[in-house]
Enzyme design. Structure first.
Site, PDB file in Angstrom:
ATOM      1  N   LYS A 108      15.184   2.318  -4.360  1.00  0.00           N
ATOM      2  CA  LYS A 108      14.299   1.751  -5.392  1.00  0.00           C
ATOM      3  C   LYS A 108      12.914   1.502  -4.802  1.00  0.00           C
ATOM      4  O   LYS A 108      12.746   1.509  -3.579  1.00  0.00           O
ATOM      5  CB  LYS A 108      14.905   0.445  -5.914  1.00  0.00           C
ATOM      6  CG  LYS A 108      15.062  -0.623  -4.844  1.00  0.00           C
ATOM      7  CD  LYS A 108      15.885  -1.822  -5.333  1.00  0.00           C
ATOM      8  CE  LYS A 108      16.109  -2.808  -4.188  1.00  0.00           C
ATOM      9  NZ  LYS A 108      16.998  -3.922  -4.577  1.00  0.00           N
ATOM     10  N   TYR A 127     -16.312 -11.072   4.434  1.00  0.00           N
ATOM     11  CA  TYR A 127     -16.524 -12.009   3.325  1.00  0.00           C
ATOM     12  C   TYR A 127     -16.279 -13.444   3.766  1.00  0.00           C
ATOM     13  O   TYR A 127     -15.292 -13.736   4.443  1.00  0.00           O
ATOM     14  CB  TYR A 127     -15.579 -11.684   2.166  1.00  0.00           C
ATOM     15  CG  TYR A 127     -15.940 -10.434   1.398  1.00  0.00           C
ATOM     16  CD1 TYR A 127     -17.221 -10.249   0.880  1.00  0.00           C
ATOM     17  CD2 TYR A 127     -14.983  -9.447   1.179  1.00  0.00           C
ATOM     18  CE1 TYR A 127     -17.537  -9.103   0.158  1.00  0.00           C
ATOM     19  CE2 TYR A 127     -15.294  -8.303   0.460  1.00  0.00           C
ATOM     20  CZ  TYR A 127     -16.574  -8.133  -0.047  1.00  0.00           C
ATOM     21  OH  TYR A 127     -16.868  -7.005  -0.747  1.00  0.00           O
TER      22      TYR A 127
HETATM   23  C1  LIG Z   1      17.822  -3.989  -3.421  1.00  0.00           C
HETATM   24  C2  LIG Z   1      19.279  -4.152  -3.564  1.00  0.00           C
HETATM   25  C3  LIG Z   1      20.154  -3.818  -2.520  1.00  0.00           C
HETATM   26  C4  LIG Z   1      19.671  -3.428  -1.146  1.00  0.00           C
HETATM   27  O1  LIG Z   1      19.442  -4.610  -0.412  1.00  0.00           O
HETATM   28  P1  LIG Z   1      19.044  -4.553   1.141  1.00  0.00           P
HETATM   29  O2  LIG Z   1      19.002  -5.983   1.535  1.00  0.00           O
HETATM   30  O3  LIG Z   1      17.712  -3.906   1.207  1.00  0.00           O
HETATM   31  O4  LIG Z   1      20.078  -3.774   1.845  1.00  0.00           O
HETATM   32  C5  LIG Z   1      21.507  -3.863  -2.762  1.00  0.00           C
HETATM   33  N1  LIG Z   1      21.982  -4.252  -3.964  1.00  0.00           N
HETATM   34  C6  LIG Z   1      21.178  -4.622  -4.974  1.00  0.00           C
HETATM   35  C7  LIG Z   1      21.758  -5.064  -6.262  1.00  0.00           C
HETATM   36  C8  LIG Z   1      19.810  -4.605  -4.814  1.00  0.00           C
HETATM   37  O5  LIG Z   1      19.014  -4.999  -5.822  1.00  0.00           O
END
Ligand SMILES: *Cc1c(COP(=O)(O)O)cnc(C)c1O
Length: 395
Positions: free
Chosen positions: A45, A269
């Protein structure tokens, strides 16, 4: 170095994120070995936590991951458009209006509401495989354990195929909360037994994120959903060194401008940072629009120049930041500056940024914006020189 050859203007940009797909493969292989016989689902994702979802998915599948996961239907569409045919699990229930597209793309919906079941049944007819999600303590999304049997019954009545049952752990990365994690797993077990009592036995049970996979063997079940570990970072400082991971991403740029001041000066800045007379100041073409936090200097942020740590000097601006290279030998226009990654014997990690900024590596990595070209190394080790690389920019 392999240069950005993508769409203008990124092809001129003297800044890039190098993604070492060899490191991704190494990390995936490490997790595959660790959790066997459970399967590894590679979580890609948010454009693969900023690394590039398509490239990471390809590397992960080649290293033994068998399933991919994304948050959004749109993210699944990107994988399918790239020709990836592996199973793709949607971690959130798609909005009812998106269900038909999810099905057309052969994405596997997660369901946890009656409306989701209705929409999936309407979109998928009888043949659609789905995963049900139960909330065992994270309290974000998922069916309440008491609602799960009814949800499963309505899914079965709609001739949906329940291919999986899963939950998500809230604190698997924190050893001080192992009891809460154990309580979640107990609730998960009770939930699946309640389904079994009705004759529903989803073939794939899963609960673990990277932290669960590493620190809680009981949470591995049939599959683990790994994100951060695949990118080479421990889920939390407490888990550093638990498995051997290699950070896959480094953030680099070339010095755009150099000056040495004869007298004390204040830079950037707000004139917040004082540079001592005789010091060299470097301009680096990366800024907060690229994901370098505006306040990185305030929290002691550093970069690597010539293998040496140098402070970020003053407020990070939208497109550029300044570096205090001190009174030493100095750098020249075109020299490489490492914001995240290795140079010589020094290394700055996303975890170091996270610690300074009071956040986690995840947020640092996801923050590296689409304006930064990604340069892919398909070989085994870090460092850019002499390797064939594919480049993608401005996604
Ligand atoms: C993002 C996510 C993961 C992965 O988590 P990590 O800590 O990056 O391994 C697993 N399960 C769900 C439901 C997630 O949203």
């Amino acid at each position: 170095m392999p240069r950005a050859e993508g769409v203008a203007p990124a092809r001129w940009r003297e800044a890039w994120a190098a993604v070492d797909l060899g490191a991704v493969r190494h990390n995936v292989g490490t997790m595959v070995e660790l959790v066997a016989p459970a399967a590894v689902c590679a979580v890609v994702k948010a454009d693969g936590y900023g690394h590039g979802a398509v490239e990471v998915a390809g590397a992960a599948l080649s290293a033994g991951a068998t399933v991919l996961a994304v948050a959004l239907v749109e993210e699944g569409a990107v994988l399918r458009a790239a020709g990836i045919t592996a199973p793709v699990l949607l971690l959130s229930e798609p909005p009812p209006a998106a269900m038909a597209e999810a099905v057309a793309l052969a994405l596997t919906p997660t369901l946890y509401t009656p409306a989701g079941v209705v929409a999936a049944a309407a979109a998928g007819g009888g043949a659609l495989g789905v995963h049900l999600k139960v909330d065992t303590g994270m309290h974000r999304v998922g069916a309440a354990p008491t609602d799960l049997p009814a949800l499963a019954r309505s899914a079965a009545a709609a001739a949906l195929r329940i291919d999986g049952l899963w939950t998500h752990l809230a604190a698997a990365d924190d050893p001080a909360q192992d009891e809460a994690t154990a309580a979640q797993l107990e609730r998960f077990d009770r939930a699946r037994h309640a389904l079994a009592a009705e004759g529903v036995r989803p073939p794939v049970l899963h609960a673990a994120n990277s932290a669960g996979a590493i620190a809680h063997p009981a949470a591995r079940y049939d599959m683990v959903r790994c994100g951060i570990a695949l990118y080479g970072h421990p889920p939390s400082a407490a888990m550093e060194g638990a498995v051997t991971l290699r950070p896959a991403l480094s953030l680099r740029a070339r010095v755009a401008m150099v000056r040495r001041f004869a007298v004390d000066e204040r830079v950037s800045y707000g004139r917040r940072y004082a540079v001592a007379a005789g010091s060299q100041v470097l301009t680096v073409p990366l800024g907060y629009a690229d994901g370098v936090p505006r306040r990185l200097s305030e929290v002691g942020g550093e970069v690597l120049v010539g293998g040496r740590r140098c402070p970020v000097a003053g407020t990070v601006t939208m497109d550029q930041l300044l570096v205090d290279a001190g009174r030493g030998p100095g750098a020249a226009v075109g020299d490489e500056v490492v914001l995240i990654g290795r140079q010589g014997t020094e290394e700055i990690t996303a975890d170091e940024w996270a610690e300074r900024l009071g956040t986690i590596s995840y947020e640092v990595l996801c923050g590296i914006g689409p304006r930064v070209p990604r340069v892919y190394e398909r070989g085994g080790d870090a460092g850019l020189s002499g390797r064939a690389a594919a480049v993608r920019s401005f996604r």
